[in-house]
Design an enzyme around this catalytic site. Structure first.
Site, mmCIF file in Angstrom:
data_model
loop_
_atom_site.group_PDB
_atom_site.id
_atom_site.type_symbol
_atom_site.label_atom_id
_atom_site.label_comp_id
_atom_site.label_asym_id
_atom_site.label_seq_id
_atom_site.Cartn_x
_atom_site.Cartn_y
_atom_site.Cartn_z
ATOM 1 N N ASP A 1 108.752 28.690 28.974
ATOM 2 C CA ASP A 1 107.860 27.643 28.454
ATOM 3 C C ASP A 1 106.410 27.833 28.900
ATOM 4 O OD1 ASP A 1 109.917 26.426 27.112
ATOM 5 O OD2 ASP A 1 110.338 24.982 28.705
ATOM 6 N N SER B 1 119.576 31.260 26.503
ATOM 7 C CA SER B 1 119.146 29.894 26.191
ATOM 8 C C SER B 1 119.920 28.882 27.027
ATOM 9 C CB SER B 1 119.362 29.588 24.708
ATOM 10 O OG SER B 1 119.307 28.192 24.500
ATOM 11 N N ARG C 1 105.126 30.398 19.009
ATOM 12 C CA ARG C 1 104.101 30.462 20.070
ATOM 13 C C ARG C 1 103.425 31.832 20.154
ATOM 14 N NH1 ARG C 1 107.060 26.479 24.521
ATOM 15 N NH2 ARG C 1 106.250 24.580 23.529
ATOM 16 N N ARG D 1 118.740 15.479 31.449
ATOM 17 C CA ARG D 1 120.099 15.585 31.986
ATOM 18 C C ARG D 1 120.464 14.378 32.841
ATOM 19 N NH1 ARG D 1 118.036 20.389 30.576
ATOM 20 N NH2 ARG D 1 119.367 22.195 30.201
ATOM 21 N N ARG E 1 113.704 24.107 13.425
ATOM 22 C CA ARG E 1 114.210 24.992 14.484
ATOM 23 C C ARG E 1 115.696 25.320 14.294
ATOM 24 N NH1 ARG E 1 111.976 22.828 20.069
ATOM 25 N NH2 ARG E 1 112.774 24.853 20.740
ATOM 26 N N LYS F 1 111.024 17.727 32.710
ATOM 27 C CA LYS F 1 111.589 17.309 31.423
ATOM 28 C C LYS F 1 113.081 17.656 31.348
ATOM 29 C CE LYS F 1 109.686 19.130 27.563
ATOM 30 N NZ LYS F 1 110.692 19.741 26.678
ATOM 31 N N SER F 2 113.424 18.863 31.720
ATOM 32 C CA SER F 2 114.829 19.284 31.621
ATOM 33 C C SER F 2 115.730 18.407 32.493
ATOM 34 C CB SER F 2 114.977 20.739 32.082
ATOM 35 O OG SER F 2 114.292 21.589 31.204
ATOM 36 N N GLN G 1 119.667 25.789 26.627
ATOM 37 C CA GLN G 1 120.103 24.703 25.741
ATOM 38 C C GLN G 1 121.468 25.016 25.154
ATOM 39 O OE1 GLN G 1 116.924 23.998 22.959
ATOM 40 N NE2 GLN G 1 115.614 23.078 24.517
#
Ligand code: S3P
Length: 447
Positions: A326, A178, A357, A37, A133, A32-33, A180
């Site tokens: 994750d 992070s 979570r 990108r 978030r 996914k990451s 992100q």
């Protein structure tokens, strides 16, 4: 029906029936990451970028749709293949309206940085989970660069980004680990005057840095800092997206906990900034072997073979936390099946993922009779028998898939509610899981 109601009433449920073992050799969907990108950098590159192995999940498609809305021609996805006609760093066009990032934090936070450097205004929206978030972790440092990104009073989406703001490079010591945040600032840095540097308190995934370099953009590194200087160009090329280790993780744990299992997961990305799950499972006594190691487009990949094993509880080393961030929902299932106690600390970031979570997994595990005690920044889980019951995934894809795997060791069926968001990261999960031996039924919703 408005968008909020659609998200709140969606109704895919899983029933994980007890028992079974996992077998087979297969490839889980693309990372996914890296998929996000590939679209972002491919769009901003000069020339064409051909992507294979792209994740056709809702999160990566949200990114893809955003770039289409900004005038980028993208063919596909067709069996994981995309052809992106890059428009160059300054070739994006103003979108006609707000761009919906759905459930995807990566899309929203990375795009916030990238859009801060554009000449036009833009707005990013998200589903109810994404709209809860925290976004100040990116908007605050972007403001230091001269960007204008407005959030709600609570620091959440929608994000309104004013274009035409000159950006200047900063040195930013990140308060949280992070990828992100790091990536958002590096992407803004492509448009800034001077150099933009970030330092993270612990190593996080480095796909942005690797792909920038793969596209010929110089990445600066100095004593724990990573940076870019504005004003260079990206050169399009080919990207082979490996299978997502975060999706493989469900099968790594499933095959480990179900006696008699043996699974080979093919062509999985094993970038060292992502392999915490392998290290943690190995410390717990899992029987995992990496074969056929190679490097594809700057990312290490391997086939991963896993045999069932007796797992034991451990204290999870703090430095591994960001490298497996994750995978904790499914690692909690492994811990519930292990002999002894597993302790996780220093993982407060889990509270601001697609769901909280820590709270959601503790609640579900307790429903199934597992001794799971949540703490502010982690969890203490004593291994033991797993019963049946109804658990809520709170629309969190990884929670849903984790409890599906728990069925392998449960004594009665586990009903899992709110599973629609499994498509955000793992389209075809139920089918693949069943084919490999999970006794999983899926009812309602889009399957
Ligand atoms: C991601 C970074 C991580 C991870 C997310 C994907 C990325 O988030 O949890 O699923 O692609 O950069 P944080 O940066 O918030 O830890």
């Amino acid at each position: 029906m408005n968008q909020v109601n659609q998200h709140e009433t969606a109704g895919l449920r899983f029933t994980a029936n007890p028992g079974g073992e996992l077998h087979g050799r297969f490839r889980v969907p693309g990372d996914k990451s890296i998929s996000h990108r590939s679209v972002m950098l491919g769009s901003l590159a000069d020339g064409t970028t051909a992507v294979s192995g792209f994740l056709e999940g809702a999160d990566a498609l949200a990114t893809l749709n955003a770039f289409r809305a900004m005038g980028v021609q993208i063919d596909g996805p067709d069996a994981g293949r995309l052809r992106i006609r890059g428009v160059g760093l300054h070739g994006l066009q103003a979108p006609a309206g707000p761009m919906d990032m759905g459930n995807s934090g990566t899309s929203m936070r990375l795009l916030a940085g990238l859009l801060a450097g554009q000449a036009f205004d833009s707005e990013l929206t998200g589903d109810p989970s994404l709209s809860r978030r925290p976004m100040r972790r990116v908007t605050d440092p972007l403001a230091l660069m001269g960007a204008s990104v407005e959030t709600t009073e609570q620091g959440t989406a929608p994000l309104r980004i004013r274009g035409g703001q000159p950006l200047r490079g900063i040195r930013y010591d990140m308060p949280m680990a992070s990828a992100q945040v790091k990536s958002s600032l590096l992407l803004a840095g492509l448009y800034a005057e001077g150099e933009t540097w970030v330092r993270e308190p612990a190593v996080t995934r480095d796909h942005t840095e690797r792909m920038l370099e793969g596209f010929g953009y110089p990445v600066l590194r100095q004593q724990g800092w990573v940076g870019v200087a504005g004003g260079h160009a990206l050169r399009g090329g080919d990207i082979d997206v490996p299978a997502d280790i975060s999706s493989a993780a469900f099968f790594l744990v499933g095959a480990s906990i179900a006696s008699g299992s043996e699974v080979v997961l093919e062509h999985v990305g094993v970038n060292p900034t992502r392999t915490g799950v392998l290290d943690i499972l190995s410390l717990m006594g899992a029987d995992i072997e990496l074969r056929n190691r190679k490097t594809v487009g700057g990312e290490p990949v391997a086939d991963i073979r896993v045999h069932a094993a007796r797992l034991r509880g451990i204290e999870i080393p703090a430095r591994m936390v960001p490298l497996a961030i994750d995978e904790f929902p499914v690692l909690f299932i492994a811990a519930a099946c292990a002999e002894g106690t597993t302790v996780l600390r220093g993982a407060e970031e889990l509270r601001v993922k697609e769901s909280d979570r820590i709270a959601v997994m503790a609640e579900g595990l307790q429903t199934l009779g597992v001794d799971a005690r949540p703490t502010d920044d982690g969890m203490v889980i004593k291994g033991g028998p797993i019963g049946g019951g109804t658990v809520h995934s709170h629309h969190d894809h990884r929670i849903a898939m984790s409890f599906a795997m728990a069925g392998l060791r449960a004594s009665a069926p586990i009903e899992i509610l709110d599973c629609d968001n499994v498509v955000t990261s793992f389209p075809g999960f139920a089918r693949l899981a069943r084919r490999s031996g999970l006794r999983l039924d899926a009812t309602g919703g889009a399957q």
